[in-house]
Motif scaffolding. Structure first.
Motif, mmCIF file in Angstrom:
data_model
loop_
_atom_site.group_PDB
_atom_site.id
_atom_site.type_symbol
_atom_site.label_atom_id
_atom_site.label_comp_id
_atom_site.label_asym_id
_atom_site.label_seq_id
_atom_site.Cartn_x
_atom_site.Cartn_y
_atom_site.Cartn_z
ATOM 1 N N HIS A 24 42.022 17.739 37.484
ATOM 2 C CA HIS A 24 41.339 19.023 37.345
ATOM 3 C C HIS A 24 40.343 19.254 38.483
ATOM 4 O O HIS A 24 40.339 20.310 39.111
ATOM 5 C CB HIS A 24 40.631 19.107 35.993
ATOM 6 C CG HIS A 24 40.072 20.460 35.721
ATOM 7 N ND1 HIS A 24 38.806 20.816 36.112
ATOM 8 C CD2 HIS A 24 40.608 21.546 35.116
ATOM 9 C CE1 HIS A 24 38.580 22.072 35.763
ATOM 10 N NE2 HIS A 24 39.659 22.535 35.143
ATOM 11 N N HIS A 31 43.472 24.265 34.866
ATOM 12 C CA HIS A 31 43.178 23.992 33.455
ATOM 13 C C HIS A 31 44.385 24.354 32.581
ATOM 14 O O HIS A 31 44.744 23.608 31.673
ATOM 15 C CB HIS A 31 41.938 24.771 33.009
ATOM 16 C CG HIS A 31 41.644 24.641 31.556
ATOM 17 N ND1 HIS A 31 41.141 23.480 31.018
ATOM 18 C CD2 HIS A 31 41.817 25.501 30.526
ATOM 19 C CE1 HIS A 31 40.998 23.645 29.711
ATOM 20 N NE2 HIS A 31 41.402 24.859 29.393
ATOM 21 N N GLU A 32 45.019 25.471 32.879
ATOM 22 C CA GLU A 32 46.174 25.916 32.097
ATOM 23 C C GLU A 32 47.350 24.943 32.235
ATOM 24 O O GLU A 32 48.041 24.654 31.262
ATOM 25 C CB GLU A 32 46.604 27.331 32.509
ATOM 26 C CG GLU A 32 45.629 28.413 32.104
ATOM 27 C CD GLU A 32 44.399 28.487 33.025
ATOM 28 O OE1 GLU A 32 44.458 27.979 34.174
ATOM 29 O OE2 GLU A 32 43.370 29.026 32.586
ATOM 30 N N LYS A 35 46.545 21.839 30.225
ATOM 31 C CA LYS A 35 46.645 22.125 28.789
ATOM 32 C C LYS A 35 48.099 22.262 28.345
ATOM 33 O O LYS A 35 48.501 21.704 27.325
ATOM 34 C CB LYS A 35 45.875 23.399 28.470
ATOM 35 C CG LYS A 35 45.883 23.771 27.014
ATOM 36 C CD LYS A 35 45.108 25.045 26.772
ATOM 37 C CE LYS A 35 45.286 25.483 25.333
ATOM 38 N NZ LYS A 35 44.762 26.807 25.098
ATOM 39 N N ASN A 36 48.892 22.996 29.118
ATOM 40 C CA ASN A 36 50.267 23.279 28.709
ATOM 41 C C ASN A 36 51.246 22.139 28.968
ATOM 42 O O ASN A 36 52.186 21.948 28.189
ATOM 43 C CB ASN A 36 50.773 24.537 29.421
ATOM 44 C CG ASN A 36 50.038 25.775 28.984
ATOM 45 O OD1 ASN A 36 49.548 25.862 27.860
ATOM 46 N ND2 ASN A 36 49.929 26.747 29.871
ATOM 47 N N ASP A 39 48.631 17.784 28.316
ATOM 48 C CA ASP A 39 48.073 17.476 26.994
ATOM 49 C C ASP A 39 49.122 16.997 25.983
ATOM 50 O O ASP A 39 48.844 16.080 25.208
ATOM 51 C CB ASP A 39 47.318 18.671 26.419
ATOM 52 C CG ASP A 39 45.967 18.882 27.070
ATOM 53 O OD1 ASP A 39 45.573 18.075 27.937
ATOM 54 O OD2 ASP A 39 45.295 19.872 26.720
#
Length: 108
Positions: A24, A31-32, A35-36, A39
């Motif tokens: 990051h 960030h997207e 996350k997608n 994560d």
């Protein structure tokens, strides 16, 4: 920004959290994207393979496995190497679902 320490396999979450933060902060991933795509990954095995730290990671489906391999694996390996101070190799696999985990109407 290199952080080097002996790898303790019981500390995988901390190692991964540090690598995640590097991804990051360096702008390697947004960030997207983290996350997608990152994560949902699960760690299934971390082991020494000679001088290399091998991380076997499980992705939720074939699409995400291939997408991450093609687009993010080099950055992920680099971030892990920054954290551990050792060359790292990531192998990605698709999660195997049981019949109970399959969506209704899915064909096995």
């Amino acid at each position: 920004m290199r952080t080097s320490f002996d790898v303790n396999f019981s500390k995988w979450p901390e190692i991964w959290q540090a690598a995640y933060k590097i991804l990051h902060e360096t702008g390697s991933m947004t960030h997207e994207q983290l996350k997608n795509w990152i994560d949902p990954i699960d760690s299934i095995l971390i082991e020494n393979e000679g001088e290399i730290l091998l991380a076997r990671l499980e992705c939720p489906n074939d699409w995400s496995t291939n997408w991450i391999k093609d687009r993010f694996r080099p950055s992920m390996e680099s971030a892990l190497q920054t954290v551990t101070g050792r060359p790292c190799k990531i192998e990605l696999f698709t999660r195997v679902r049981t019949a109970e985990e399959m969506p209704a109407g899915a064909v096995l």
